[in-house]
Design a protein around this motif. Structure first.
Motif, PDB file in Angstrom:
ATOM      1  N   TYR A 104      -5.954  -2.189  -4.264  1.00  0.00           N
ATOM      2  CA  TYR A 104      -4.621  -2.778  -4.438  1.00  0.00           C
ATOM      3  C   TYR A 104      -3.662  -2.253  -3.375  1.00  0.00           C
ATOM      4  O   TYR A 104      -2.823  -2.994  -2.862  1.00  0.00           O
ATOM      5  CB  TYR A 104      -4.048  -2.436  -5.828  1.00  0.00           C
ATOM      6  CG  TYR A 104      -4.877  -2.902  -7.004  1.00  0.00           C
ATOM      7  CD1 TYR A 104      -5.666  -4.042  -6.925  1.00  0.00           C
ATOM      8  CD2 TYR A 104      -4.858  -2.206  -8.204  1.00  0.00           C
ATOM      9  CE1 TYR A 104      -6.421  -4.464  -8.009  1.00  0.00           C
ATOM     10  CE2 TYR A 104      -5.609  -2.616  -9.293  1.00  0.00           C
ATOM     11  CZ  TYR A 104      -6.389  -3.740  -9.183  1.00  0.00           C
ATOM     12  OH  TYR A 104      -7.119  -4.155 -10.262  1.00  0.00           O
ATOM     13  N   GLU A 105      -3.776  -0.970  -3.061  1.00  0.00           N
ATOM     14  CA  GLU A 105      -2.895  -0.381  -2.052  1.00  0.00           C
ATOM     15  C   GLU A 105      -3.066  -1.099  -0.716  1.00  0.00           C
ATOM     16  O   GLU A 105      -2.085  -1.458  -0.051  1.00  0.00           O
ATOM     17  CB  GLU A 105      -3.218   1.112  -1.859  1.00  0.00           C
ATOM     18  CG  GLU A 105      -2.673   2.003  -2.949  1.00  0.00           C
ATOM     19  CD  GLU A 105      -2.972   3.485  -2.700  1.00  0.00           C
ATOM     20  OE1 GLU A 105      -2.138   4.315  -3.029  1.00  0.00           O
ATOM     21  OE2 GLU A 105      -4.055   3.813  -2.194  1.00  0.00           O
ATOM     22  N   THR A 161      -1.804  -4.795  -0.887  1.00  0.00           N
ATOM     23  CA  THR A 161      -0.350  -4.976  -0.930  1.00  0.00           C
ATOM     24  C   THR A 161       0.311  -4.505   0.358  1.00  0.00           C
ATOM     25  O   THR A 161       1.426  -4.899   0.657  1.00  0.00           O
ATOM     26  CB  THR A 161       0.284  -4.206  -2.106  1.00  0.00           C
ATOM     27  OG1 THR A 161      -0.118  -2.834  -2.025  1.00  0.00           O
ATOM     28  CG2 THR A 161      -0.134  -4.772  -3.436  1.00  0.00           C
ATOM     29  N   PHE A 162      -0.381  -3.662   1.110  1.00  0.00           N
ATOM     30  CA  PHE A 162       0.222  -3.148   2.343  1.00  0.00           C
ATOM     31  C   PHE A 162       0.257  -4.208   3.430  1.00  0.00           C
ATOM     32  O   PHE A 162       1.258  -4.372   4.120  1.00  0.00           O
ATOM     33  CB  PHE A 162      -0.572  -1.933   2.836  1.00  0.00           C
ATOM     34  CG  PHE A 162       0.018  -1.289   4.061  1.00  0.00           C
ATOM     35  CD1 PHE A 162       1.030  -0.348   3.932  1.00  0.00           C
ATOM     36  CD2 PHE A 162      -0.403  -1.636   5.336  1.00  0.00           C
ATOM     37  CE1 PHE A 162       1.599   0.237   5.058  1.00  0.00           C
ATOM     38  CE2 PHE A 162       0.164  -1.059   6.463  1.00  0.00           C
ATOM     39  CZ  PHE A 162       1.169  -0.116   6.315  1.00  0.00           C
ATOM     40  N   TYR A 163      -0.827  -4.952   3.595  1.00  0.00           N
ATOM     41  CA  TYR A 163      -0.908  -5.920   4.690  1.00  0.00           C
ATOM     42  C   TYR A 163      -0.300  -7.249   4.290  1.00  0.00           C
ATOM     43  O   TYR A 163      -0.679  -7.837   3.286  1.00  0.00           O
ATOM     44  CB  TYR A 163      -2.367  -6.098   5.117  1.00  0.00           C
ATOM     45  CG  TYR A 163      -2.905  -4.856   5.787  1.00  0.00           C
ATOM     46  CD1 TYR A 163      -2.606  -4.585   7.123  1.00  0.00           C
ATOM     47  CD2 TYR A 163      -3.671  -3.942   5.086  1.00  0.00           C
ATOM     48  CE1 TYR A 163      -3.063  -3.440   7.729  1.00  0.00           C
ATOM     49  CE2 TYR A 163      -4.133  -2.794   5.698  1.00  0.00           C
ATOM     50  CZ  TYR A 163      -3.824  -2.540   7.018  1.00  0.00           C
ATOM     51  OH  TYR A 163      -4.268  -1.400   7.622  1.00  0.00           O
ATOM     52  N   SER A 164       0.618  -7.718   5.115  1.00  0.00           N
ATOM     53  CA  SER A 164       1.282  -8.979   4.790  1.00  0.00           C
ATOM     54  C   SER A 164       0.339 -10.160   4.984  1.00  0.00           C
ATOM     55  O   SER A 164       0.645 -11.271   4.589  1.00  0.00           O
ATOM     56  CB  SER A 164       2.539  -9.140   5.644  1.00  0.00           C
ATOM     57  OG  SER A 164       2.178  -9.103   7.013  1.00  0.00           O
ATOM     58  N   LEU A 187      -0.763 -12.419  -2.314  1.00  0.00           N
ATOM     59  CA  LEU A 187      -1.110 -12.043  -3.680  1.00  0.00           C
ATOM     60  C   LEU A 187      -0.686 -13.112  -4.681  1.00  0.00           C
ATOM     61  O   LEU A 187      -0.864 -12.949  -5.875  1.00  0.00           O
ATOM     62  CB  LEU A 187      -0.474 -10.694  -4.022  1.00  0.00           C
ATOM     63  CG  LEU A 187      -0.920  -9.591  -3.048  1.00  0.00           C
ATOM     64  CD1 LEU A 187      -0.179  -8.304  -3.313  1.00  0.00           C
ATOM     65  CD2 LEU A 187      -2.416  -9.361  -3.120  1.00  0.00           C
TER      66      LEU A 187
END
Lengths: 692, 197
Positions: free
Chosen positions: B71-72, B75-78, B82
């Motif tokens: 998940y990290e 969610t970090f990479y645009s 999601l």
């Protein structure tokens, strides 16, 4: 060894220390948020900036290894300016809600903003707000207050061994949380509250309950498991407001389990605050005189062997000792402190202790777990095993039920047959143990509290002897207890005397009507429905299984309401202290037993107990059991033969703990523990408020 | 230890499974988690341009990683979406060079053309409009990224043309939308002319 100069003062430190630690060694205080000595270094809060000569800019001292010849300055204008800048940045998105924040008064951010901040902010824009995250019934979150130090993530990942917290999103949108919200599955989750330097993670049951300066505290010992965690009990009036860990490197380091921390609301509920006597099938409130009278009347003319006593899991050594003397005075040989029926050999002290000591786990080379789930039975010992495991070169084998223990292990089998193979050297793991330097094994109560317990104990002893676990300066044979009272009970010999019955025998005899009186000292974990028509006296602090079956209830004190000695699974005697008085008419347990003996003496049933104060009782106890006098020290127990060789059952070992949160009368009375338990068990579909 | 098994109604197609195993094989054994970006990309392509949680959980289990670590990353990479997106993900670069060359007007033009704001999806589910950070194509600014393709040297008219042809089910030619070869100077070579001649 690197030699540094800190503010003109020379310090020599061990190789591998950081500049921050070197500064501390020189007596300098370095502010920090993300740095925590028991967690890995993150270096992201930047609060620990110091000036380093020949460095073009300030350095983060927590992440910089100390080097020989470094010249560090911690009190220059540059350092002051750097800290002020960092503090201003940290406070940009931090809400000004200290008056309604539970961390207020003991907040690192508050304190360091006072000491190192500028006192004003140049930030004129909107602060960001972050939604709350659900982390279970123990940890409350106010994520807007989070300063992204990531201590909680590192604690969960490294110490607790549950990778359930992380930083999602990035830049301004970074948030700390589990992403998919559910209760943390750790038994150590409450420690997140302690590691959080701000008010982002606070204790849910304690929310808006008190300010730290309103509380008084005593240093005491935990009784929810046999680890003997050192705790600080914060109380206000009679009420225990919270329990915090106290540093003890050899036991709990600076952590405590969730049960230790959050079961305390059980101390205010379901309490026995006055004596009760059963009349016409109902427990009727009574006076002490009536209760004592009912017992004395019942005992008149009863022979000693028709009397029995069982001590529970939370009882202090002094009360057990007093009850043992009382039973001896009545001529009863039937007493037992092993209410789970564990076949522990009380003759050889080494046979029931955690001989390697908890800190000793870190020196061990291989580990065999037998019929135990240390994560549920002793969460902090499990954390210690994990700590050793993370250092590498530590093979772990498990005989028993498979479970997620937060480290990898080899599952060798589930029943005693595997133990026989290892003992005989026919199993591969026997070789692993032999090869290892300082191997150890841990036998749980799940393996001992069964019919073949004595045989399993003997097998474990043979494994220990055959794989070199017992040698000079090292004894790798360990029994893991689940009850805080157990080792003290065995030490003082609260076990069947010559010709006496053990727990199973007592319950069976009671069921057959061969007992006239059964005294339960806080014993709730026996099968109280199988006691037949026996007259049962229950002395304890909670209206649980024992009290509901009793014919006379004597209200006692819980662990926070009495001074008492407890011996942990290592055999370490520790003294707990009283935080408040027991409720209503309830009294300290040793005093109740002493008063009862006087009543007996008046009626001519038995002698009066020979002590008038707890100090007198204790000095007698210590004279008899010297290990109890050596507070907070370990007396190595001599190795000798124990256990009984014999056939073993084929049924697999199971942990004695089914539901971690519901193991004793205090937990069962606790609302928080019930919530924790419900959060762990998958919800029943269509459950209503009255379900289950 | 790996965290609990999450929800999984997602599974790689045989082709993606082969690609995933090939990506994992690039790393030493025990370091399979290094392939997480590749696997998330395959999973996103297979799921219609976005990553449902089931797909992230599947990747985590595939790589024996704790769920939160995946998940990290996701969610970090645009580049990972999601939430469900339209068939074509139109992203206008609004970083400084593109902005200097009129990217903000381009955003306006796209918004008007599609009738949605930044971050929204058209009602027919054809387009999701978004912005993107520097794509490294500054020499051809301003740039619009649609799916994997860059459309460069775009003005409002060109943007409308591109969106129209996507809307009609065609795939317009990516690259510079003016008379220009790749990143060569507009209007042909300006130096070393004799060398070419």
């Amino acid at each position: 060894m690197p030699k540094l100069t800190v503010d003109g003062q020379e310090v020599t430190v061990e190789p591998g220390t950081t500049v921050l630690q070197a500064c501390e060694a020189a007596g300098k205080e370095i502010p920090r948020f993300c740095y925590h000595e028991r967690l890995s270094v993150a270096g992201n809060c930047r609060m620990c900036l110091v000036e380093l000569e020949k460095s073009p800019k300030p350095i983060a001292s927590c992440a910089m290894p100390a080097g020989d010849g470094m010249v560090v300055k911690t009190n220059t204008p540059l350092v002051k300016k750097a800290r002020e800048g960092v503090m201003e940045m940290l406070l940009i998105n931090h809400p000004l809600d200290c008056p309604i924040c539970d961390q207020g008064g003991e907040c690192d951010l508050q304190d360091q903003a006072m000491a190192y901040g500028r006192g004003l902010s140049r930030f004129g824009e909107q602060k960001r707000a972050v939604s709350e995250k659900y982390l279970g019934p123990i940890v409350k979150t106010v994520m807007t207050r989070c300063i992204h130090c990531t201590r909680c993530i590192r604690f969960a990942t490294e110490i607790a061994g549950v990778e359930e917290l992380g930083a999602t999103g990035r830049g301004e949108h970074m948030e700390i949380g589990p992403y998919v919200e559910k209760a943390l599955t750790s038994e150590l989750s409450g420690n997140l509250v302690d590691v959080c330097p701000v008010g982002a993670l606070t204790l849910k049951p304690y929310a808006f309950a008190a300010r730290p300066w309103e509380l008084r505290n005593v240093e005491s010992i935990d009784v929810h498991d046999a680890v003997g965690s050192n705790i600080r009990v914060d109380y206000r009036g009679r009420e225990v407001m919270r329990v915090l860990p106290r540093l003890h490197e050899d036991i709990n380091e600076e952590w405590i389990s969730d049960k230790t921390r959050a079961a305390i609301d059980g101390l205010m509920r379901q309490r026995l605050d006055r004596p009760y006597v059963r009349r016409n099938g109902r427990l009727i409130p009574a006076t002490w005189a009536e209760a004592f009278g009912a017992i004395t009347a019942k005992l008149k003319g009863v022979r000693g062997p028709r009397i029995a006593a069982i001590a529970g899991d939370l009882v202090d050594a002094e009360s057990m000792f007093a009850l043992k003397l009382l039973m001896a005075g009545l001529g009863s040989p039937n007493l037992d402190c092993r209410q789970d029926g564990a076949k522990l050999d009380h003759g050889a002290r080494a046979s029931y202790l955690f001989n390697s000591t908890i800190a000793g786990i870190e020196r061990a080379g291989a580990l065999l777990l037998i019929g135990t789930n240390p994560r549920l039975e002793a969460a902090l010992i499990n954390a210690r095993i994990r700590k050793r495991y993370l250092r590498g070169g530590f093979k772990i084998g498990l005989v028993g039920a498979k479970a997620d223990l937060s480290y990898r292990y080899e599952h060798l089998g589930a029943d005693a047959e595997v133990l026989r193979e290892i003992a005989d050297g026919r199993h591969g793991f026997a070789e692993t143990l032999r090869q290892a330097e300082r191997p150890m094994l841990i036998v749980g109560q799940g393996a001992l509290a069964r019919r073949d317990g004595a045989a399993v104990l003997a097998l474990s002893r043979r494994i220990a002897e055959n794989s070199g676990m017992v040698k000079d300066g090292w004894n790798g044979f360990n029994v893991l207890h689940t009850a805080a009272a157990r080792v003290a009970g065995l030490d003082i010999g609260f076990v069947p005397q010559a010709g006496g019955l053990d727990t199973d025998g007592i319950v069976a005899a009671a069921g057959r009507g061969e007992l006239d009186l059964l005294f339960l000292l806080g014993a709730d974990e026996i099968d109280t429905s199988a006691l037949g028509r026996t007259f049962v006296v229950y002395q304890g602090h909670h209206g649980d299984a024992g009290a509901s079956r009793a014919d006379v209830v004597l209200p006692g004190a819980a662990y926070t309401e009495k001074d008492g000695t407890y011996v942990n699974t290592e055999g370490r005697a520790q003294v707990g202290a009283r935080a408040g008085f027991p409720p209503g008419d309830a009294r300290e347990d040793w005093a109740i037993v002493r008063a009862l003996s006087e009543e007996f003496a008046t009626a001519g049933i038995g002698p009066i107990l020979p002590f008038n104060t707890l100090a007198e009782l204790r000095s007698r106890l210590c004279a008899l059991v010297p290990t109890l006098a050596a507070v907070d020290s370990i007396t190595p127990a001599p190795w000798s033969a124990f256990g009984v060789d014999g056939p073993t059952d084929t049924q697999p070992f199971a942990s004695p703990i089914g539901d971690y949160f519901q193991t004793n009368a205090i937990c069962r009375a606790s609302k928080t523990m019930a919530e924790c338990s419900a959060a762990r068990t998958p919800a029943v579909k269509g459950a209503t408020g009255t379900h289950g | 230890m790996t965290a609990a098994v999450g929800s999984s109604t997602f599974a790689f197609s045989p082709e993606n499974k082969a690609k995933a195993d090939k990506a994992i094989a690039k790393y030493p054994s025990g370091r399979q988690a290094s392939a997480v970006l590749a696997l998330l990309d395959f999973a996103q392509r297979q799921s219609g341009g976005w990553l449902p949680r089931e797909a992230m959980d599947y990747v985590a289990n595939y790589l024996q990683m704790p769920l939160i670590r995946v998940y990290e990353v996701a969610t970090f990479y645009s580049m990972f979406n999601l939430k469900p997106i339209g068939k074509h993900h139109v992203r206008v670069c609004t970083t400084t060079p593109c902005q200097l060359r009129g990217a903000l007007a381009l955003v306006k033009a796209c918004e008007t053309k599609l009738g949605v704001k930044l971050g929204e999806t058209t009602s027919d589910g054809m387009f999701t409009l978004g912005e993107v950070e520097c794509l490294g194509a500054c020499v051809n600014a301003p740039v619009i990224q649609v799916g994997d393709d860059y459309f460069e040297d775009v003005d409002a008219a060109a943007a409308a043309r591109i969106l129209d042809s996507f809307g009609q089910g065609q795939w317009p030619k990516p690259g510079p939308q003016i008379d220009r070869r790749n990143s060569a100077p507009v209007g042909g070579a300006t130096t070393l002319k004799d060398l070419i001649a």
